[in-house]
Design an enzyme around this catalytic site. Structure first.
Site, PDB file in Angstrom:
ATOM      1  N   GLY A  53       0.847  -1.188   0.000  1.00 32.70           N
ATOM      2  CA  GLY A  53       0.000   0.000   0.000  1.00 32.70           C
ATOM      3  C   GLY A  53       0.877   1.229   0.000  1.00 32.70           C
ATOM      4  N   CYS A  80       5.328  -6.032   1.621  1.00 32.11           N
ATOM      5  CA  CYS A  80       5.657  -4.610   1.601  1.00 32.11           C
ATOM      6  C   CYS A  80       4.955  -3.866   2.748  1.00 32.11           C
ATOM      7  CB  CYS A  80       5.321  -4.039   0.218  1.00 32.11           C
ATOM      8  SG  CYS A  80       6.281  -2.585  -0.139  1.00 32.11           S
ATOM      9  N   TYR A  81       3.970  -3.009   2.465  1.00 27.35           N
ATOM     10  CA  TYR A  81       3.268  -2.335   3.573  1.00 27.35           C
ATOM     11  C   TYR A  81       2.730  -3.372   4.555  1.00 27.35           C
ATOM     12  CZ  TYR A  81      -0.015   0.603   6.108  1.00 27.35           C
ATOM     13  OH  TYR A  81      -0.681   1.269   7.102  1.00 27.35           O
ATOM     14  N   HIS A 170       8.008  -7.649  -3.679  1.00 28.81           N
ATOM     15  CA  HIS A 170       6.716  -8.093  -4.221  1.00 28.81           C
ATOM     16  C   HIS A 170       6.852  -9.461  -4.887  1.00 28.81           C
ATOM     17  CE1 HIS A 170       4.291  -4.481  -3.578  1.00 28.81           C
ATOM     18  NE2 HIS A 170       5.467  -3.870  -3.610  1.00 28.81           N
ATOM     19  N   GLU A 172       4.565 -11.237  -6.080  1.00 32.38           N
ATOM     20  CA  GLU A 172       3.516 -11.454  -7.086  1.00 32.38           C
ATOM     21  C   GLU A 172       3.906 -10.958  -8.481  1.00 32.38           C
ATOM     22  OE1 GLU A 172       3.569  -9.360  -4.649  1.00 32.38           O
ATOM     23  OE2 GLU A 172       2.551  -7.482  -5.049  1.00 32.38           O
ATOM     24  N   SER A 224     -18.889  -6.493 -28.185  1.00 30.04           N
ATOM     25  CA  SER A 224     -17.993  -5.908 -29.193  1.00 30.04           C
ATOM     26  C   SER A 224     -17.521  -6.981 -30.167  1.00 30.04           C
ATOM     27  CB  SER A 224     -16.783  -5.286 -28.510  1.00 30.04           C
ATOM     28  OG  SER A 224     -15.979  -6.327 -27.978  1.00 30.04           O
ATOM     29  N   GLY A 225     -17.761  -8.251 -29.802  1.00 32.37           N
ATOM     30  CA  GLY A 225     -17.270  -9.338 -30.649  1.00 32.37           C
ATOM     31  C   GLY A 225     -15.869  -9.768 -30.250  1.00 32.37           C
ATOM     32  N   GLY A 226     -15.257  -9.039 -29.310  1.00 33.31           N
ATOM     33  CA  GLY A 226     -13.937  -9.425 -28.801  1.00 33.31           C
ATOM     34  C   GLY A 226     -14.061 -10.551 -27.788  1.00 33.31           C
ATOM     35  N   VAL A 227     -12.909 -10.953 -27.260  1.00 30.89           N
ATOM     36  CA  VAL A 227     -12.891 -12.110 -26.359  1.00 30.89           C
ATOM     37  C   VAL A 227     -13.765 -11.865 -25.127  1.00 30.89           C
ATOM     38  CG1 VAL A 227     -11.390 -13.648 -25.041  1.00 30.89           C
ATOM     39  CG2 VAL A 227     -10.492 -12.469 -27.036  1.00 30.89           C
ATOM     40  N   ASP A 228     -13.568 -10.716 -24.483  1.00 29.38           N
ATOM     41  CA  ASP A 228     -14.203 -10.508 -23.178  1.00 29.38           C
ATOM     42  C   ASP A 228     -15.727 -10.512 -23.280  1.00 29.38           C
ATOM     43  OD1 ASP A 228     -11.548 -10.078 -22.635  1.00 29.38           O
ATOM     44  OD2 ASP A 228     -11.722  -7.892 -22.631  1.00 29.38           O
ATOM     45  N   SER A 229     -16.266  -9.721 -24.210  1.00 31.55           N
ATOM     46  CA  SER A 229     -17.721  -9.658 -24.262  1.00 31.55           C
ATOM     47  C   SER A 229     -18.303 -10.948 -24.836  1.00 31.55           C
ATOM     48  CB  SER A 229     -18.196  -8.430 -25.031  1.00 31.55           C
ATOM     49  OG  SER A 229     -17.671  -8.424 -26.332  1.00 31.55           O
ATOM     50  N   SER A 230     -17.539 -11.666 -25.675  1.00 37.26           N
ATOM     51  CA  SER A 230     -18.052 -12.944 -26.198  1.00 37.26           C
ATOM     52  C   SER A 230     -18.110 -13.983 -25.085  1.00 37.26           C
ATOM     53  CB  SER A 230     -17.165 -13.460 -27.325  1.00 37.26           C
ATOM     54  OG  SER A 230     -17.138 -12.519 -28.364  1.00 37.26           O
ATOM     55  N   LYS A 370      -6.801 -10.993 -18.850  1.00 34.28           N
ATOM     56  CA  LYS A 370      -7.162 -11.476 -20.186  1.00 34.28           C
ATOM     57  C   LYS A 370      -6.998 -12.993 -20.336  1.00 34.28           C
ATOM     58  CE  LYS A 370      -8.105  -9.482 -24.090  1.00 34.28           C
ATOM     59  NZ  LYS A 370      -9.191  -8.534 -24.060  1.00 34.28           N
TER      60      LYS A 370
END
Ligand code: XMP
Length: 514
Positions: A53, A80-81, A170, A172, A224-230, A370
């Site tokens: 943080g 870290c924090y 970090h 991660e 949108s026809g992209g990966v996420d919305s499909s 993604k």
């Protein structure tokens, strides 16, 4: 179910921690540090991670935890924090680093005590990624020093009896060489999880919770026809079937043939798909606009107004929902939770009156990266060509045309981008690149073609390799392929007489130019 609780102290990489835990097949949730002890007990975590943080633990209003949390008998890893907070809460002393040399930022050679469970199986020396200006001047009683750098004697602390661990770096981020192994050790050697969580579980849980939330209501999905919305379309189709209406808005800034290809792909699906040709509407609003954020705001708002109009047309009421395939990088780059606004992704820009028009906005993918969305798509049985489709930003070519967007520039860019993609496919390079496209710069330069002088646009080619799109490296396209692309574009596309290749990574650049 085995659960890990990630307490959020406002760090930049908190969702990345969550993602790393999911990669280890363990369910986790990121919750605010203000979660009460009663809520934490009800959550029943097998382990707790305190995130990083921006604050300093010794300042008056610094975020803290109820000391009771250390008496739960649950393993804790402070990053870290989070590490400094644990140290201070348990009787140590944290101060601002006195000497500049004790502040550490970036890649740092670090030495580990590999007898510590957290560092089991890793080399004694490796690179970690640091970002701290504060320093643990005194380690709390019961803790041993288990990691150091040349500048700082205490970058990792452990109390193995109580199962408390703290690291100043970090684990991660990918820059920490054995960070994934350390988190794996924390989960499997310290919290003793079995690792039974799968993306399929996320899929089923999300479908069930969407069903609960939507009830008998209907959903208009911004597709949108992209990966996420499909992927979201498939998830919602599974959850509510015919109550889903997918609206694909062609804003006139799509790539060559793209609108038809999306319509054809969705015609094969048993979902209610609507294509709206809104090119005039968008181009009119974009006329004369050159500022990137302004373009994004106009497009984001106009999308909202089209969705509102379509909702009216299909009888979708105020007790129904609007769904968007927003993913985590969209949220964070648009400046969530105090993060700097890098660029406002279109799905963050709905006008308030559009938001108010619906009962709620559904964004069930907003914590995923993604590649996790792609995994989810596979889980839902989407065809591989859809799942691996390269991302295309909502504002489309409007943010790949620097300066004003005009019909003529759109046509130039569409043709050039098409040739670029054709040649990449012909060279069998597509699978090795995450995203590749052309950008029409607003710069004109002098050339000579035939025997005549030209004064035309310079076109930039961009290709990157990345897994999460938060960081990316430029692709090493072979010179002969670049050569072919350059010759074809300059010969075949009127209006372009110069090609440049973008060799910047993200950061410091971003993937798109605007
Ligand atoms: P940048 O340019 O920020 O892009 O490095 C990261 C990824 O996000 C995509 N992108 C968008 N996607 N709406 C989207 O749906 C947007 O407004 C938007 N802007 C950028 C970009 O193509 C890349 O994959």
């Amino acid at each position: 179910m085995e659960k890990i609780l990630i307490l959020d102290f406002g760090g930049q990489y908190n969702q990345l921690i969550a993602r790393r835990v999911r990669e280890c097949s363990v369910y986790c949730e990121v919750r605010p540090y203000t979660m009460t002890m009663a809520e934490i007990r009800a959550f029943a975590p097998m382990g707790i991670i305190f995130t990083g943080g921006p604050n300093s633990v010794y300042l008056p209003d610094a975020p803290s935890v109820d000391p009771e949390i250390f008496r739960l008998g649950v393993p804790i890893l402070g990053i870290c924090y989070g590490c400094q907070l644990m140290a201070q809460s348990l009787g140590g002393l944290v101060t601002a680093a006195q000497a500049d040399s004790a502040r550490e930022f970036g890649k740092t050679e670090t030495f580990f005590d590999t007898g510590c469970s957290l560092f089991y199986g890793i080399p004694e020396k490796s690179i970690t990624w640091m970002s701290h200006g504060d320093y643990m001047a005194q380690v709390p009683p019961g803790f041993a020093l288990v990691g150091h750098t040349d500048a700082c004697p205490n970058v990792a602390i452990a109390d193995e009896a109580r199962r408390f661990y703290g690291v100043q770096f970090h684990p991660e981020v990918n820059h920490t060489e054995f960070g994934a192994q350390m988190l794996h050790n924390f989960l499997y050697r310290i919290c003793l999880v079995h690792g039974t969580w799968k993306m399929g579980d996320f899929c089923q849980q999300t479908i069930a919770s969407l069903r609960r939330q939507i009830g008998d209501g209907r959903v208009l999905l911004a597709l949108s026809g992209g990966v996420d919305s499909s992927v979201l379309a498939a998830l919602l189709a599974e959850a509510i079937g015919q109550n889903l209406t997918c609206v694909f808005v062609d804003h006139g800034c799509m790539r060559k043939n793209e609108g038809d290809e999306i319509a054809a792909a969705f015609a094969r699906w048993p979902v209610h798909f609507v294509r709206v040709d809104a090119a005039d509407r968008f181009l009119e609003k974009l006329a004369g606009v050159t500022d990137p954020q302004q373009k994004r705001r106009i497009i984001g708002a106009e999308f909202g107004f089209v969705f509102r109009d379509e909702a009216e047309r299909f009888g979708i009421t105020g007790s129904d929902f609007l769904a968007q395939g927003t993913i985590y990088p969209d949220v964070i780059e648009s400046g969530k939770g105090g993060a700097d606004v890098i660029k406002s992704h279109h799905n963050r820009l709905l006008p308030p009156e559009v938001v108010a028009r619906f009962k709620g906005i559904l964004e069930p993918l907003d914590l995923l990266f993604k590649d996790e969305v792609r995994q989810l798509g596979r889980e839902l049985g989407l065809p591989e060509e859809l799942v691996t489709r390269q991302p295309f930003p909502g504002p489309g070519l409007a943010i790949r045309i620097i300066g004003e967007v005009t019909q003529q520039k759109l046509e130039i860019l569409r043709e050039a981008d098409f040739i670029f993609r054709e040649e990449i496919a012909a060279a069998n390079l597509a699978d090795s690149m995450s995203q590749y496209f052309a950008v029409l710069t607003n710069t004109r330069s002098v050339g000579v073609m035939g025997d005549g002088r030209t004064y035309d646009y310079a076109l930039a080619l961009r290709s990157v390799t990345t897994s999460d799109f938060m960081t990316a490296d430029w692709s090493r396209i072979p010179y002969d392929v670049l050569d072919r692309i350059s010759i074809r574009i300059v010969n075949e596309v009127k209006g372009i007489n110069r090609i440049v290749y973008d060799i910047t990574s993200k950061p410091p650049a971003t993937i798109e130019w605007e």
